[in-house]
Motif scaffolding. Structure first.
Motif, PDB file in Angstrom:
ATOM      1  N   ALA A 161      38.906  15.006  12.021  1.00  0.00           N
ATOM      2  CA  ALA A 161      37.933  15.489  10.827  1.00  0.00           C
ATOM      3  C   ALA A 161      36.757  14.578  11.207  1.00  0.00           C
ATOM      4  N   SER A 162      35.640  15.184  10.879  1.00  0.00           N
ATOM      5  CA  SER A 162      34.409  14.174  11.057  1.00  0.00           C
ATOM      6  C   SER A 162      34.535  13.116  10.091  1.00  0.00           C
ATOM      7  N   ASN A 163      35.236  13.181   8.804  1.00  0.00           N
ATOM      8  CA  ASN A 163      35.425  11.986   8.107  1.00  0.00           C
ATOM      9  C   ASN A 163      36.619  12.418   7.323  1.00  0.00           C
ATOM     10  N   ASP A 164      37.774  11.412   7.893  1.00  0.00           N
ATOM     11  CA  ASP A 164      39.009  11.882   7.247  1.00  0.00           C
ATOM     12  C   ASP A 164      39.272  11.230   5.803  1.00  0.00           C
ATOM     13  N   GLN A 165      38.158  10.547   5.372  1.00  0.00           N
ATOM     14  CA  GLN A 165      38.131   9.829   3.995  1.00  0.00           C
ATOM     15  C   GLN A 165      39.604   9.042   3.999  1.00  0.00           C
ATOM     16  N   GLY A 166      40.036   8.400   5.065  1.00  0.00           N
ATOM     17  CA  GLY A 166      41.164   7.417   4.864  1.00  0.00           C
ATOM     18  C   GLY A 166      42.304   8.163   5.008  1.00  0.00           C
ATOM     19  N   PHE A 167      42.521   9.430   5.222  1.00  0.00           N
ATOM     20  CA  PHE A 167      43.669  10.339   5.121  1.00  0.00           C
ATOM     21  C   PHE A 167      44.256  10.251   6.333  1.00  0.00           C
TER      22      PHE A 167
END
Length: 149
Positions: free
Chosen positions: A121-127
């Motif tokens: 993902a472009s930004n996995d949000q910490g996941f």
């Protein structure tokens, strides 16, 4: 010339069930057989196929089998927007689906490039991303050739 994937047999279904620590039962094998023969089937279609093979089987028994097979990772449940739940036995490869907006036909689509690029993902949000669910929408070949009103 393409390769044809091996079609699972009853013995292979039995091995799969045992490998997932599930008891081998006639309804479980019948559901796996139905999904092999009818990928992306809805529950009513699965019930019909199982009843054709085994005779009378309750709706609840099939729901219980689908729940157990899904929890064990032997079956995948998908539910495109506006559709009832569908089930398939192709699991573990993070493939996607294409759905016809007109007739609801569903087909498998492999990841576009490389080994599951959609998992980055472009930004996995910490996941920690384990799976991506991508659905392409459009018209199947039959619906695309029909005149639109």
């Amino acid at each position: 010339m393409g390769q044809t994937a091996a079609v699972p047999t009853t013995q292979e279904f039995e091995r799969m069930l045992r490998g997932a620590s599930l008891r081998v039962t006639r309804p479980r094998v019948a559901v796996l057989t139905a999904l092999r023969d009818h990928p992306h089937a809805d529950t009513d279609s699965i019930i019909g196929a199982v009843r054709t093979e085994l005779g009378e089987v309750s709706h609840q028994a099939i729901y219980d089998v689908l729940r157990a097979l899904t929890a064990a990772g032997l079956v995948r449940r998908i539910q495109p927007s506006g559709s009832v739940a569908r089930y398939e036995s192709r699991v573990g490869d993070n493939h996607h689906h294409v759905v016809c907006r007109t007739c609801g036909a569903i087909a498998d689509v492999d990841c576009a490039v490389g080994p599951a690029p959609c998992l980055t993902a472009s930004n996995d949000q910490g996941f920690v991303i384990e799976e991506a669910e991508v659905i392409y929408w459009g018209l199947c070949p039959d619906c695309a050739t029909e005149p639109r009103s």
